[in-house]
Design an enzyme around this catalytic site. Structure first.
Site, mmCIF file in Angstrom:
data_model
loop_
_atom_site.group_PDB
_atom_site.id
_atom_site.type_symbol
_atom_site.label_atom_id
_atom_site.label_comp_id
_atom_site.label_asym_id
_atom_site.label_seq_id
_atom_site.Cartn_x
_atom_site.Cartn_y
_atom_site.Cartn_z
ATOM 1 N N SER A 98 15.767 67.101 101.498
ATOM 2 C CA SER A 98 16.128 65.793 100.944
ATOM 3 C C SER A 98 15.704 65.640 99.479
ATOM 4 O O SER A 98 16.224 66.319 98.621
ATOM 5 C CB SER A 98 15.529 64.687 101.819
ATOM 6 O OG SER A 98 15.920 63.431 101.350
ATOM 7 N N ASP A 240 19.992 61.226 96.087
ATOM 8 C CA ASP A 240 18.890 62.177 96.268
ATOM 9 C C ASP A 240 19.498 63.529 96.657
ATOM 10 O O ASP A 240 20.722 63.677 96.704
ATOM 11 C CB ASP A 240 17.895 61.655 97.315
ATOM 12 C CG ASP A 240 18.480 61.627 98.710
ATOM 13 O OD1 ASP A 240 19.672 61.309 98.836
ATOM 14 O OD2 ASP A 240 17.754 61.930 99.679
ATOM 15 N N ASP A 242 20.059 65.293 99.299
ATOM 16 C CA ASP A 242 21.033 65.484 100.367
ATOM 17 C C ASP A 242 21.987 64.292 100.482
ATOM 18 O O ASP A 242 22.735 64.174 101.458
ATOM 19 C CB ASP A 242 20.366 65.808 101.707
ATOM 20 C CG ASP A 242 19.520 64.677 102.257
ATOM 21 O OD1 ASP A 242 19.086 63.806 101.465
ATOM 22 O OD2 ASP A 242 19.281 64.651 103.481
ATOM 23 N N ASP A 244 21.929 61.140 101.150
ATOM 24 C CA ASP A 244 21.985 60.050 102.129
ATOM 25 C C ASP A 244 21.541 58.732 101.493
ATOM 26 O O ASP A 244 21.656 57.677 102.106
ATOM 27 C CB ASP A 244 21.201 60.364 103.420
ATOM 28 C CG ASP A 244 19.766 60.756 103.193
ATOM 29 O OD1 ASP A 244 19.358 60.887 102.013
ATOM 30 O OD2 ASP A 244 19.042 60.939 104.187
HETATM 31 MG MG MG Z 1 17.718 62.199 101.651
#
Ligand code: MG
Length: 454
Positions: A98, A240, A242, A244
């Site tokens: 992440s 960020d 990844d 999400d």
């Molecule tokens: Mg994330």
């Protein structure tokens, strides 16, 4: 005591330290073994340099247990979460750390409904890992891997949930800062499909994240803000590692903390929907309650962590959730945080309101916040927390996660950290002066409780 491997969002660590090929292989075997209903798993990864080799370890471990693998390639976490229920798979794995720095990596484990597995399942997997009770029969190994690209379907679903015609007519300009992560692969394409002129910043994949770092910390997004201002963009958005989460900035280049944007989404969606529940962790601003009250809605408080928000949304059939770190959960799409969905909704809000983002932001409740931390040995945390709860006095007290004390002008939230030997103290008030007063009060409460046990 058994070691805990799962943190707030999956398992993470430094590559070469906790995260080695052997560890990922063994942990994946434990996860595959946990899947009683062997069938299909979906895998995707972020753009980290260590991700391809770790992904291979995960895939081998699942194949060894007769589980078919669908490989989505390098994709945002929400795309894997979309794919798992969509493809009727039993599980999903995302190889990602992440927002952690480049030397980290890890895995997020997605349940069949697209939400990360809950704590009970995490514990069971840790137990299987520790006791090595999984069975591997290499003679039975199947070798079924299917590569699939679901980006178009995923983007089409998001587009179907906004007023695409109105957005296209509005001729918006947006700056997208992908932070050298996977968001740069999808958000510019998505917004482009909505007729938005996109200016890309840090949208080339680079596992070293040289642009502005992997965490979309508002103080590190000045380049995005500058470009937004220079290109006369209507908004800017940063993800960020990844993707999400989404952090937004306005047409002047001012970057907003996540709790500002989630309140804007709350106001817009609760106004239009009959479902007026907003699900959010206890650390969120009172602005969420103000808006809910104004619109005849309710706020459902959860412990801090996106899995709690997702599960509470499902339990209550809620339409919307939000986190102060820029996580937005929109149930018509999926009840998990999704940075791409957030970007499309922001375009919808601006197209429909015909107002500038800075003006919309000024109409939201304004609060001042501060935070502090204080050392506390891990073994004392529970007793100190109990004592704080017994001595704390306030107009209203919520004990969903730590203790949140509400007063006329603001609140104090005291929480023991799940990973570090510290207590975190968050405060919010309508004036900066009262923020200072509440922060002192919070610190004094923790110190008073600590004194009793030290
Ligand atoms: Mg994330």
């Amino acid at each position: 005591m058994r070691r805990k491997y799962f943190g707030t969002n999956g398992i993470r660590g430094v590559v070469g330290d906790l995260i080695t090929p052997e560890f990922i292989s063994k942990m994946s075997s434990a996860i595959a073994s946990y899947m009683l209903d062997k069938g299909t798993m979906v895998i995707g990864s972020d753009s980290r340099l260590s991700s391809p080799s770790l992904k291979e370890e995960v895939i081998s471990s699942f194949l060894e247990q007769d589980i078919e693998v669908i490989d989505l390639g390098i994709v945002p976490t929400p795309l894997v979460q979309y794919a798992v229920p969509h493809l009727h798979a039993q599980m999903g794995i995302v190889v990602t750390a992440s927002h952690n720095p480049p030397e980290f990596n890890g895995i997020k484990v997605i349940d069949s409904d697209g939400i990360e597995i809950d704590i009970a399942k995490q514990k069971r997997i840790e137990e299987i890992y520790e006791t090595e009770i999984y069975q591997i029969d290499k003679t039975k190994t199947i070798n079924k891997i299917t590569e699939m690209n679901l980006t178009s379907e995923y983007v089409d679903q998001i587009i179907s949930l906004v007023d695409a015609d109105l957005i296209r007519k509005s001729k918006l300009i947006a700056v997208v800062d992908g932070g050298n992560g996977v968001g740069g692969l999808v958000t510019p394409h998505l917004l482009g499909e909505l007729g938005i002129k996109v200016v890309s910043v840090n949208c080339q994949l680079d596992g070293k994240f040289p642009g502005r770092g992997v965490e979309p910390d508002p103080v590190k997004l000045s380049t995005m803000g500058f470009v937004a201002n220079q290109t006369k963009a209507h908004f800017c958005v940063a993800h960020d590692g990844d993707a999400d989460r989404a952090i937004f900035g306005d047409e002047k280049g001012k970057i907003y903390f996540g709790d500002k944007s989630i309140v804007l989404f709350e106001k817009w969606i609760l106004q239009k929907s009959n479902n007026k529940q907003f699900v959010t962790p206890v650390s969120s601003s009172s602005a969420v309650s103000d808006i809910a009250e104004e619109l005849g809605g309710t706020v459902i408080w959860t412990p801090v962590g996106c899995i709690y928000v997702s599960r509470k949304m499902i339990e209550n059939n809620s339409i919307l959730g939000g986190e102060e770190n820029g996580g937005l959960f929109y149930a018509p799409h999926q009840s998990v945080r999704d940075g791409m969905m957030a970007a499309a909704l922001m375009a919808n809000i601006l197209a429909e309101s015909k107002e500038k983002l800075s003006d919309l932001s000024l109409k939201l409740p304004q609060y001042f916040q501060a935070k502090e931390k204080i050392m506390c040995p891990n073994e004392l945390k529970f007793r100190v927390m109990d004592h704080i709860q017994s001595i704390a006095q306030a107009d209203e007290v919520i004990s969903v996660d730590g203790v949140k004390l509400f007063f006329t002008d603001g609140w104090i939230l005291i929480r023991p950290s799940g990973t570090e030997p510290i207590f975190r103290i968050f405060v919010e008030a309508k004036s900066s002066k009262n923020v200072e007063v509440l922060l002192k009060q919070g610190l004094s409460l923790v110190k008073q409780a600590l004194k009793k046990y030290q």
